[in-house]
Design a protein around this motif. Structure first.
Motif, short mmCIF file in Angstrom:
data_model
loop_
_atom_site.label_atom_id
_atom_site.label_comp_id
_atom_site.label_asym_id
_atom_site.label_seq_id
_atom_site.Cartn_x
_atom_site.Cartn_y
_atom_site.Cartn_z
N TYR A 163 0.87 -1.17 0.00
CA TYR A 163 0.00 0.00 0.00
C TYR A 163 0.91 1.22 0.00
O TYR A 163 1.55 1.53 1.00
CB TYR A 163 -0.94 -0.02 1.20
CG TYR A 163 -1.97 -1.13 1.10
CD1 TYR A 163 -3.17 -0.92 0.43
CD2 TYR A 163 -1.72 -2.40 1.62
CE1 TYR A 163 -4.10 -1.94 0.29
CE2 TYR A 163 -2.64 -3.43 1.48
CZ TYR A 163 -3.83 -3.19 0.81
OH TYR A 163 -4.75 -4.20 0.66
N SER A 164 0.96 1.87 -1.13
CA SER A 164 1.94 2.95 -1.36
C SER A 164 1.77 4.11 -0.38
O SER A 164 0.65 4.42 0.05
CB SER A 164 1.76 3.46 -2.78
OG SER A 164 2.31 4.74 -2.92
N ASP A 221 1.81 7.01 -1.15
CA ASP A 221 1.07 8.10 -1.81
C ASP A 221 -0.43 7.96 -1.62
O ASP A 221 -1.19 8.84 -2.02
CB ASP A 221 1.40 8.12 -3.32
CG ASP A 221 2.81 8.63 -3.56
OD1 ASP A 221 3.27 9.47 -2.78
OD2 ASP A 221 3.46 8.16 -4.52
N LEU A 222 -0.86 6.85 -1.05
CA LEU A 222 -2.29 6.70 -0.75
C LEU A 222 -2.62 7.49 0.52
O LEU A 222 -1.74 7.74 1.35
CB LEU A 222 -2.64 5.23 -0.52
CG LEU A 222 -2.68 4.33 -1.77
CD1 LEU A 222 -2.73 2.87 -1.36
CD2 LEU A 222 -3.87 4.67 -2.65
N HIS A 228 -6.44 5.90 5.21
CA HIS A 228 -6.77 4.58 4.66
C HIS A 228 -5.62 3.60 4.85
O HIS A 228 -5.82 2.44 5.21
CB HIS A 228 -7.11 4.72 3.17
CG HIS A 228 -8.33 5.57 2.95
ND1 HIS A 228 -8.63 6.16 1.75
CD2 HIS A 228 -9.34 5.91 3.79
CE1 HIS A 228 -9.77 6.83 1.87
NE2 HIS A 228 -10.20 6.71 3.10
N ARG A 229 -4.42 4.08 4.62
CA ARG A 229 -3.25 3.22 4.74
C ARG A 229 -3.11 2.69 6.17
O ARG A 229 -2.88 1.50 6.39
CB ARG A 229 -2.01 4.04 4.37
CG ARG A 229 -0.92 3.24 3.75
CD ARG A 229 0.09 4.09 3.00
NE ARG A 229 0.05 5.50 3.22
CZ ARG A 229 0.99 6.20 3.87
NH1 ARG A 229 2.02 5.59 4.40
NH2 ARG A 229 0.90 7.52 3.96
N GLY A 267 -11.28 7.26 -3.24
CA GLY A 267 -10.26 6.38 -2.67
C GLY A 267 -10.87 5.49 -1.60
O GLY A 267 -10.37 4.40 -1.32
N PHE A 318 -10.13 1.57 -0.39
CA PHE A 318 -9.84 1.27 1.02
C PHE A 318 -10.77 0.17 1.53
O PHE A 318 -10.32 -0.83 2.10
CB PHE A 318 -9.99 2.57 1.83
CG PHE A 318 -9.93 2.41 3.32
CD1 PHE A 318 -8.95 1.62 3.92
CD2 PHE A 318 -10.83 3.08 4.14
CE1 PHE A 318 -8.89 1.49 5.30
CE2 PHE A 318 -10.77 2.96 5.52
CZ PHE A 318 -9.81 2.15 6.09
N TRP A 324 -1.80 14.79 2.30
CA TRP A 324 -0.95 14.40 1.17
C TRP A 324 -1.69 13.53 0.15
O TRP A 324 -1.64 13.77 -1.04
CB TRP A 324 0.29 13.67 1.72
CG TRP A 324 1.18 13.12 0.65
CD1 TRP A 324 1.33 11.81 0.33
CD2 TRP A 324 2.04 13.84 -0.24
NE1 TRP A 324 2.22 11.67 -0.70
CE2 TRP A 324 2.68 12.91 -1.07
CE3 TRP A 324 2.33 15.20 -0.42
CZ2 TRP A 324 3.58 13.26 -2.07
CZ3 TRP A 324 3.23 15.55 -1.41
CH2 TRP A 324 3.84 14.60 -2.22
N GLY A 325 -2.38 12.51 0.61
CA GLY A 325 -3.00 11.57 -0.34
C GLY A 325 -4.43 11.93 -0.72
O GLY A 325 -5.11 11.10 -1.32
N ARG A 381 -6.78 13.53 -3.02
CA ARG A 381 -6.84 14.16 -4.35
C ARG A 381 -8.01 15.14 -4.44
O ARG A 381 -7.93 16.17 -5.08
CB ARG A 381 -7.01 13.13 -5.46
CG ARG A 381 -6.21 11.86 -5.31
CD ARG A 381 -4.74 12.04 -5.55
NE ARG A 381 -4.08 10.79 -5.14
CZ ARG A 381 -2.97 10.73 -4.44
NH1 ARG A 381 -2.36 11.81 -4.07
NH2 ARG A 381 -2.44 9.58 -4.11
#
Lengths: 323, 411
Positions: free
Chosen positions: B110-111, B113-114, B118-119, B145, B149, B357-358, B360
């Motif tokens: 799980y990058s 950038d997500l 959620h991560r 997103g 998730f 950050w993640g 959008r």
């Protein structure tokens, strides 16, 4: 009238039935200069390139643009574009992220709304539109079915889908048996270059990108001329098309798995754009579910990492050869 | 992972998987009630948290996980216990524990950038530290997103995820579409658990709580008033989301209103700001900096009521409208109009958004947001960082940006 669109869930048959020409948007230029002030750093590279192209290239000659997609980036691209170019006629098509009877009904309703908007531009009646659509569906069904069957049996490798080649390649290439068959999963960007690069490395590549398999392949497509043409179209694109990342992951996995087994795919190269949530979740899912080697390659807007990509692809080839 | 962290993790997992142990918390709750018969606001919040932990981990009723904009009135009405992983992750970060699940999720592809909410939710689920869900319910409103998730959660917990697809516009067809999806989900859930849908009581509690929230808003509109410390209201998100429609939320907001009414000289700061999106929940210097530069937060976007009162005689239609109304937070023209109204009503001098950050959807709107608000005379500060992942936090950068914004407001 030229109608631009970029999402593979937008049926080009709708555009054609309104006596307009569908233009699948993909930019040759990788420039983003004009888009940078409007979109943040951690954002879909394709959206940046597309926005730049829509703002900078005056020769696109588009009379209408259809935005759509199941991601936040696609929606924000539309929001920004209509704020910057309020006079350009455009439409946002809601693509349901789920596939069931309810979503099918709503998607059909949304397609009808889109058609009405295009018809009002073209001055065509609804009756004529439906008649046109029937004729186009008859023709489109044969093409979609033949192409899907050929692709899914492994007879359309390389850039066949990209250039809509109808010539089957299996009988033409005598070196096939020595090549490693791989599936390329990718978005809209760099697909042609990556296929070329992989072929140079002696891979037999199958194009699973947004401009290839995800756009053209409709496994189990059905056509009953007695059904309403819009119902048929909604079913084709929401149910029968190969799902894009983020849409119905289980069905996507089943189709990929079936294709991998049938064609004897030995590895997957997953070439995904940075900051694409759909691809990132899809990658984590496939990495766990698919039992053949998978090489993830992240890219941004530039082609500058090609050296690094080559090194990783070479190493991946060695892994596959050693198996 | 070092030995200490690994041992702590094993212990936490051991306890999280033993339902019966959590029943013992009832004794502690009883003791708390005896010790604090008239609890203060923090004591009330603490007691409700302990009760929720006991209920969730002892699994006294079915546990339903849902995404932030899935209306919890639905979950309370079916008699289940709601669990909002995106909210709970804030608590995990506040306890300074978010790094472990974030790292573990990254190790599982799980990058980074997500979205980190959620991560970290994926990480906590992979560790099996969150209470086991019986159902997963999510909407695609605001952020798509969320779908990825919840689909990941479905794979981890090996249960199906019921996803409600939400159109952007409130049209009759869209309402019908969402309400039919809700109805299908209800049928599915009812076939698996014995539930009697109690819309009347749940909706009545939710509507009554919203009235109290509006009373709090009226207080906040006073020029000399602000909740202290700044951004504190965002710590109460569970009561705006997870508990809404239950007696707990109503009780909490009654206490909150009472607490605010009793405050003497509630604000000495000079700049009144509207707070957009959420905030970093890990230990950080943001609050101290806001106080240092005399900033008050007079309204918070995520604590806003974006829906009409719920109608028990039309439950699905009512909830469908609530779900679609949440798009008011992401459709630019609607969102910006709401913010402008708040600026006027709450006599704000400017607007702050702490970017995630993640995220959008919020960042993709930054240009339109900043441009429009500034044209209307409201300075906007967009802070870059992450709400959960401390890797993206830079105190010096934060100070510089807040200092510069202070100069703009002073000027």
């Amino acid at each position: 009238m030229n109608v631009g669109y970029f999402c593979s869930y937008i049926p080009e048959e709708i555009i054609q039935s309104c006596n307009a020409t569908p233009v699948f948007l993909s930019s040759d230029s990788l420039a983003t200069t004009q888009a940078i002030p409007y979109l943040p750093t951690p954002f879909c590279p394709f959206s940046k390139i597309l926005l730049n192209s829509l703002l900078a290239e005056k020769n696109l000659e588009l009379n209408f643009i259809i935005f759509g997609g199941g991601c936040d980036a696609g929606r924000k691209l539309y929001d920004i574009f209509i704020a910057l170019q309020p006079k350009t006629p455009c439409h946002y098509l809601h693509i349901p992220l789920v596939s069931n009877q309810e979503s099918l009904k709503f998607y059909r309703h949304s397609l009808n709304d889109l058609a009405n908007k295009l018809l009002s531009f073209q001055g065509i009646s609804q009756y004529n539109f439906i008649e046109n659509l029937r004729i186009i569906l008859d023709h489109s069904f044969t093409i979609k079915q033949t192409r899907s069957q050929n692709f899914l049996t492994g007879e359309l490798p390389g850039d066949s889908l990209l250039w809509d080649k109808i010539q089957l390649q299996s009988s033409l290439d005598s070196t096939i048996s020595s090549k490693i068959s791989i599936l390329l999963l990718a978005s809209h960007l760099f697909v042609e270059n990556i296929i070329q690069l992989l072929e140079e490395k002696e891979f037999r590549v199958f194009d699973g990108s947004a401009t290839g398999m995800r756009r053209y392949i409709f496994p189990d497509i059905e056509y009953t001329p007695e059904h309403h043409a819009l119902d048929t179209l909604a079913r084709w694109y929401l149910v029968n098309k190969v799902p894009c990342p983020g849409y119905n992951p289980q069905k996507r996995l089943e189709i990929l798995q079936k294709f991998i087994n049938r064609v004897g795919i030995q590895g997957i190269v997953y070439f995904y754009p940075k900051f694409c949530d759909q691809s990132l979740y899809d990658l984590s899912f496939l990495k766990k579910q698919i039992k053949i080697p998978l090489l993830p390659v992240e890219h941004d807007m530039s082609y500058s990492s090609i050296g690094q990509w080559e090194t990783r692809i070479d190493a991946f080839r060695e892994v596959l050869l050693s198996q | 992972m070092n030995l200490k962290a690994s041992t702590a993790l094993s212990l936490a997992r051991f306890f999280a998987n033993r339902k019966s142990l959590f029943h013992l918390l009832a004794i502690y709750e009883w003791w708390l009630k005896r010790k604090f018969p008239e609890p203060t606001l923090p004591q009330t919040s603490y007691q409700l948290t302990i009760k929720t932990i006991r209920e969730l981990y002892s699994h006294s009723r079915p546990v339903i996980w849902s995404s932030l904009f899935f209306p919890c009135e639905f979950i309370h009405a079916v008699g289940a216990i709601p669990f909002y992983p995106e909210i709970t992750i804030g608590l995990v970060a506040a306890l300074g524990f978010s790094n472990l699940p974030l790292e573990f999720a990254e190790k599982n592809w799980y990058s980074q950038d997500l979205c980190s909410y959620h991560r970290a939710g994926v990480g906590m689920s992979l560790f099996k530290l969150f209470p086991r869900p019986d159902f997963l319910l999510a909407t695609t409103s605001i952020c798509r997103g969320t779908a990825g998730f919840f689909q990941s959660l479905a794979n981890i917990w090996k249960i199906p995820c019921y996803l409600i697809d939400v159109p952007y516009q409130m049209t009759p067809e869209a309402i019908n579409y969402v309400q039919n999806q809700l109805s299908s989900i209800t049928t599915l859930i009812s076939s698996q658990i014995n539930c009697q849908l109690d819309w009347e009581e749940t909706f009545s509690l939710s509507n009554a709580t919203v009235k109290i929230i509006h009373q709090i808003e009226t207080l906040r509109k006073q020029k000399s008033f602000a909740i202290q410390p700044p951004t504190k209201n965002l710590d109460y998100l569970p009561y705006y989301f997870q508990f809404l429609g239950s007696p707990a939320s109503k009780f909490f907001f009654e206490k909150f209103l009472e607490h605010l009414q009793k405050l003497k000289n509630p604000s000495t700061n000079s700049h009144r700001l509207i707070w957009l999106h959420l905030k970093p929940f890990y230990p950080n210097q943001l609050t101290a900096l806001l106080n240092e530069y005399h900033f008050d937060v007079v309204y918070d976007e995520f604590a806003s009521v974006f829906w009409e009162p719920l109608e028990p005689e039309k439950p699905f239609e009512s909830l469908a409208k609530k779900i679609i109304s949440s798009q008011n937070l992401t459709v630019p023209e609607k969102r910006i109009l709401r913010i402008l109204n708040w600026c006027e009503q709450f006599k704000a001098n400017g607007v702050i958004q702490f970017n995630q950050w993640g995220c959008r959807q919020s960042q993709g709107m930054n240009f339109l947001l900043k441009n429009t608000l500034q044209q209307k005379g409201y300075p906007v500060l967009l802070l870059d960082g992450d709400h959960i992942d401390k890797k993206f936090y830079s105190e010096e950068q934060l100070r510089t940006r807040i200092e510069a914004f202070h100069e703009i407001l002073e000027g």
